[in-house]
Design a protein around this motif. Structure first.
Motif, PDB file in Angstrom:
ATOM      1  N   GLY A   1     -42.644 -15.632  12.231  1.00 16.54           N
ATOM      2  CA  GLY A   1     -41.270 -15.848  12.670  1.00 16.54           C
ATOM      3  C   GLY A   1     -40.837 -14.841  13.715  1.00 16.54           C
ATOM      4  O   GLY A   1     -40.152 -15.182  14.684  1.00 16.54           O
ATOM      5  N   GLN A   2     -41.249 -13.580  13.543  1.00 19.10           N
ATOM      6  CA  GLN A   2     -40.900 -12.549  14.522  1.00 19.10           C
ATOM      7  C   GLN A   2     -41.532 -12.882  15.872  1.00 19.10           C
ATOM      8  O   GLN A   2     -40.939 -12.675  16.918  1.00 19.10           O
ATOM      9  N   PHE A   3     -42.742 -13.437  15.842  1.00 18.69           N
ATOM     10  CA  PHE A   3     -43.438 -13.778  17.080  1.00 18.69           C
ATOM     11  C   PHE A   3     -42.860 -15.053  17.702  1.00 18.69           C
ATOM     12  O   PHE A   3     -42.553 -15.103  18.885  1.00 18.69           O
ATOM     13  N   ALA A   4     -42.709 -16.089  16.879  1.00 18.91           N
ATOM     14  CA  ALA A   4     -42.473 -17.431  17.421  1.00 18.91           C
ATOM     15  C   ALA A   4     -41.005 -17.826  17.483  1.00 18.91           C
ATOM     16  O   ALA A   4     -40.659 -18.774  18.176  1.00 18.91           O
ATOM     17  N   GLY A   5     -40.127 -17.144  16.770  1.00 20.72           N
ATOM     18  CA  GLY A   5     -38.712 -17.522  16.774  1.00 20.72           C
ATOM     19  C   GLY A   5     -38.522 -18.937  16.283  1.00 20.72           C
ATOM     20  O   GLY A   5     -38.962 -19.295  15.193  1.00 20.72           O
TER      21      GLY A   5
ATOM     22  N   LYS B   1     -43.395 -18.952  23.672  1.00 23.69           N
ATOM     23  CA  LYS B   1     -43.953 -18.705  22.331  1.00 23.69           C
ATOM     24  C   LYS B   1     -43.476 -19.777  21.354  1.00 23.69           C
ATOM     25  O   LYS B   1     -44.251 -20.297  20.553  1.00 23.69           O
ATOM     26  N   ALA B   2     -42.176 -20.119  21.446  1.00 23.09           N
ATOM     27  CA  ALA B   2     -41.624 -21.143  20.559  1.00 23.09           C
ATOM     28  C   ALA B   2     -42.311 -22.474  20.817  1.00 23.09           C
ATOM     29  O   ALA B   2     -42.659 -23.213  19.882  1.00 23.09           O
TER      30      ALA B   2
ATOM     31  N   ARG C   1     -43.174 -14.265   7.809  1.00 26.27           N
ATOM     32  CA  ARG C   1     -42.213 -13.338   8.416  1.00 26.27           C
ATOM     33  C   ARG C   1     -42.734 -12.842   9.766  1.00 26.27           C
ATOM     34  O   ARG C   1     -41.997 -12.753  10.745  1.00 26.27           O
ATOM     35  N   LYS C   2     -44.027 -12.528   9.789  1.00 26.03           N
ATOM     36  CA  LYS C   2     -44.615 -12.048  11.041  1.00 26.03           C
ATOM     37  C   LYS C   2     -44.676 -13.165  12.076  1.00 26.03           C
ATOM     38  O   LYS C   2     -44.412 -12.948  13.254  1.00 26.03           O
TER      39      LYS C   2
ATOM     40  N   GLY D   1     -39.991 -21.481  17.135  1.00 27.18           N
ATOM     41  CA  GLY D   1     -41.258 -22.189  17.013  1.00 27.18           C
ATOM     42  C   GLY D   1     -41.716 -22.328  15.574  1.00 27.18           C
ATOM     43  O   GLY D   1     -42.368 -23.306  15.212  1.00 27.18           O
ATOM     44  N   SER D   2     -41.376 -21.350  14.742  1.00 26.15           N
ATOM     45  CA  SER D   2     -41.738 -21.462  13.337  1.00 26.15           C
ATOM     46  C   SER D   2     -40.522 -21.750  12.465  1.00 26.15           C
ATOM     47  O   SER D   2     -40.670 -22.061  11.286  1.00 26.15           O
TER      48      SER D   2
ATOM     49  N   GLY E   1     -38.676 -15.683   7.919  1.00 33.38           N
ATOM     50  CA  GLY E   1     -39.216 -15.498   9.264  1.00 33.38           C
ATOM     51  C   GLY E   1     -38.184 -15.604  10.363  1.00 33.38           C
ATOM     52  O   GLY E   1     -38.245 -16.507  11.174  1.00 33.38           O
TER      53      GLY E   1
ATOM     54  N   ASN F   1     -39.884 -15.963  25.106  1.00 30.16           N
ATOM     55  CA  ASN F   1     -39.498 -16.534  23.815  1.00 30.16           C
ATOM     56  C   ASN F   1     -39.668 -18.045  23.801  1.00 30.16           C
ATOM     57  O   ASN F   1     -40.133 -18.629  22.820  1.00 30.16           O
TER      58      ASN F   1
ATOM     59  N   GLN G   1     -36.439 -14.175  13.808  1.00 25.03           N
ATOM     60  CA  GLN G   1     -36.838 -13.354  14.947  1.00 25.03           C
ATOM     61  C   GLN G   1     -35.772 -12.299  15.201  1.00 25.03           C
ATOM     62  O   GLN G   1     -34.629 -12.616  15.507  1.00 25.03           O
TER      63      GLN G   1
END
Lengths: 151, 331, 122
Positions: free
Chosen positions: A80-84, A25-26, A77-78, A86-87, B148, A22, B150
């Motif tokens: 955000g799910q990936f980057a936490g 990725k962030a 949204r996608k 980070g986005s 977005g 996490n 997580q």
């Protein structure tokens, strides 16, 4: 089984948070978003006669515009799910919070839906931003008045 | 509390419809209808939600070759505030209606009440079930759809689906409801709205064990015990609870979960499916059809529900949960 | 030199996001709590006179994360306080603006006009 035993069992069965993954990725997504911001700043400086200081506002506005497009297309949204964080942490995340709430409120009308719900998520950021600015200024003024600090 | 139904009310027909994302469901081929547009051609998600309920009931009535005047009761609920989608669908259906809220356990609590009314002789035919629409539920319980955030690996995807069953007098050619257990509300202190499976597993365990105890049964008396929507991690926890109390592997194999299986192994859905429509659409399509073709002779359907609201979560309350069960046999 | 500036923006921006991720994962905070904390941190750093040097050093790496929001608000408040003293602390609150808020409001409104929420997985 009492609640404490259960919570132990639950913890055992629940996959651990992938902290390192996490964080990486962030870091990368957050870094890339800031790099894009840097590129936009240079564009404003080179092509529109902004200075690096004055280009800040234009850059932020442009980033929020990009966030609007990505949010509307369902891509933020996608991301955000990936980057936490980070986005979420860059200003695009703030834009996403406002814009997603605005889009969602549309079915309740522009006044009661969009207007009233726009800051449902981002409102706390504004509150704490403005309130902390107030107290920081107040404290600094006091410290300057008693001669501890200078402006 | 176990209720026996000596007259063995039967499930005479079912109707299950789902939304576009549910094409990815392993149960897809068992649904009666899958719609391309989540809003069902309506202006709002909530109207689409209502339309989906109507459509499921219409399909059910068509299959049973009846119309709304033949149905005595409509027993149903959903997860939207004050259950307006169900209320509005009931307005169109024009059937005597009781709205029920047991969160995602409504699919079974409604069937228990329909069975009681049938047992009592008050109802010839009753439609019972539940539904959920992803967009309408997510915006209410969590974040705006396009925000977005997580979500952790324990989070579950609220399905867009509705499942309804027509409960009537006993007919040996159809699955019959022998007994039902109305669950207690159990709270083991889970606070995360992104770990519903962990919150609900103790409620499922409590309801299953008390049903088996009162009925003097053991797990292996059933071909299948299917819980509602514990999800992959919740099911693992439930199995661990049974294993700790001495259940053997062959007993654990009887336990399955609709939410864990709903989207197969697709990682995008994290721990699986949830929502009132999840257990309802699986129970009242796949399970009913498997009973009818004789693959299962005796099943225990256990729908689990997390009884929280966004406000209770913000106020720091833990998540109380419940589970309701029905015992169904096929002769 | 240009490449170096991009690299610094990348690293500093990424690092601030890592702090946010740790707040969410380790302390189990919601995004709302995390962002609120970062904004307050930005405001305090500016009060200590540390945020402007960070912007000079990292450019967009410091202006794009939400911490800069606390910084710019505090900056406006401090400038007023310096000019007008006690009254300035109050009036400073009415002077401070953030392009982030204005942009989010405008584009949020436009988005509400043209988009519908999408609930598709992956």
């Amino acid at each position: 089984m009492d609640p404490q035993e259960y919570q132990q069992l639950e913890q055992q069965m629940t996959p651990p948070t992938p902290y390192l993954k996490n964080v990486l990725k962030a870091f990368f997504v957050g870094g890339i978003i800031c790099t894009i911001g840097q590129a936009i700043t240079y564009l404003y400086v080179i092509f529109f006669n902004f200075t690096e200081q004055t280009a800040g506002n234009a850059t932020v506005a442009t980033m929020v515009f990009i966030a609007m497009i990505l949010t509307g297309l369902g891509l933020y949204r996608k991301l955000g799910q990936f980057a936490g964080a980070g986005s979420a942490v860059p200003v695009t995340g703030f834009g996403n919070a406002v814009i997603s709430a605005a889009i969602e409120g549309r079915t309740e009308g522009f006044v009661l839906g969009v207007g009233s719900n726009m800051f449902k998520l981002a409102g706390s950021v504004i509150l704490f931003g403005v309130a902390s600015a107030f107290f920081v200024a107040l404290i600094k003024l006091i410290l300057v008045s008693v001669g501890v600090l200078e402006w | 509390m176990v209720i026996l139904f000596p007259s063995k009310p039967s499930i005479l027909a079912c109707g299950a419809v789902a939304g576009p994302v549910e094409r990815k469901s392993v149960f897809y081929s068992f649904f009666d209808s899958v719609i391309e547009d989540e809003r069902w051609g309506q202006k709002t998600n909530e109207q689409g939600h209502s339309q989906m309920i109507q459509e499921a009931c219409d399909i059910l009535m068509k299959k049973a070759e009846i119309n709304n005047l033949d149905v005595d009761f409509f027993l149903s609920g959903d997860l939207v505030n004050q259950m307006t989608p169900t209320n509005f669908a009931a307005r169109e259906l024009a059937i005597s209606f009781i709205g029920l809220f047991s969160a995602c356990a409504t699919s079974i609590s409604s069937v228990i009440i329909a069975s009681l009314l049938t047992e009592l002789g008050a109802s010839e035919l009753a439609i019972a079930g539940a539904s959920s629409q992803h967009n309408a539920i997510e915006r209410q319980f969590r974040y705006p759809i396009d925000y977005g955030a997580q979500k952790p690996a324990t989070s579950q995807w609220t399905v867009t689906a509705a499942g309804y069953a027509l409960v009537g007098k006993h007919n040996p050619e159809y699955p019959s409801i022998i007994a039902g257990t109305v669950g207690k509300v159990v709270d083991y202190g889970e606070v995360s709205p992104f770990h519903m499976g962990g919150a609900m597993a103790p409620a499922a365990y409590d309801t299953i064990t008390s049903h088996l105890k009162k009925r003097h049964q053991k797990i292996t008396d059933y071909d299948l015990i299917m819980t509602g929507d514990l999800g992959k991690i919740g099911l693992k926890i439930l199995k661990a609870m049974f294993a700790q109390s001495g259940a053997k592997q062959e007993e654990l194999d009887v336990l399955r979960d609709a939410g864990a299986e709903f989207y197969g192994d697709d990682k995008a859905f994290q721990a699986g499916a949830s929502g009132a429509g999840c257990s309802a659409s699986v129970f009242f399509s796949y399970i009913e059809q498997q009973l009818k073709i004789g693959r299962y002779k005796k099943v225990l359907l256990v729908a689990t529900g997390a009884l929280l609201s966004p406000m209770s979560f913000q106020q720091g309350e833990t998540i109380p949960c419940t589970a309701h069960a029905i015992e169904i046999t096929m002769e | 030199m240009l490449f170096f500036n991009f690299l610094i923006a990348f690293i500093v921006g990424g690092f601030i996001c890592v702090i946010g991720q740790l707040l969410m994962d380790v302390f189990k905070l919601t995004p709302g709590h995390t962002l609120s904390i970062l904004v307050v941190v930005g405001a305090i750093l500016d009060g200590l006179g540390l945020y402007e040097p960070l912007i000079d050093f990292a450019g967009a790496g410091a202006t794009i994360p939400i911490t800069s929001f606390g910084n710019s608000l505090t900056h406006g408040a401090l400038a007023e306080a310096e000019k007008h003293g006690w009254v300035g602390v109050l009036t400073g609150m009415f002077e401070v603006t953030s392009s982030g808020i204005s942009a989010a409001i405008v584009f949020g409104f436009i988005a509400a006009l043209i988009f519908k929420p999408k609930g598709k997985a992956n």
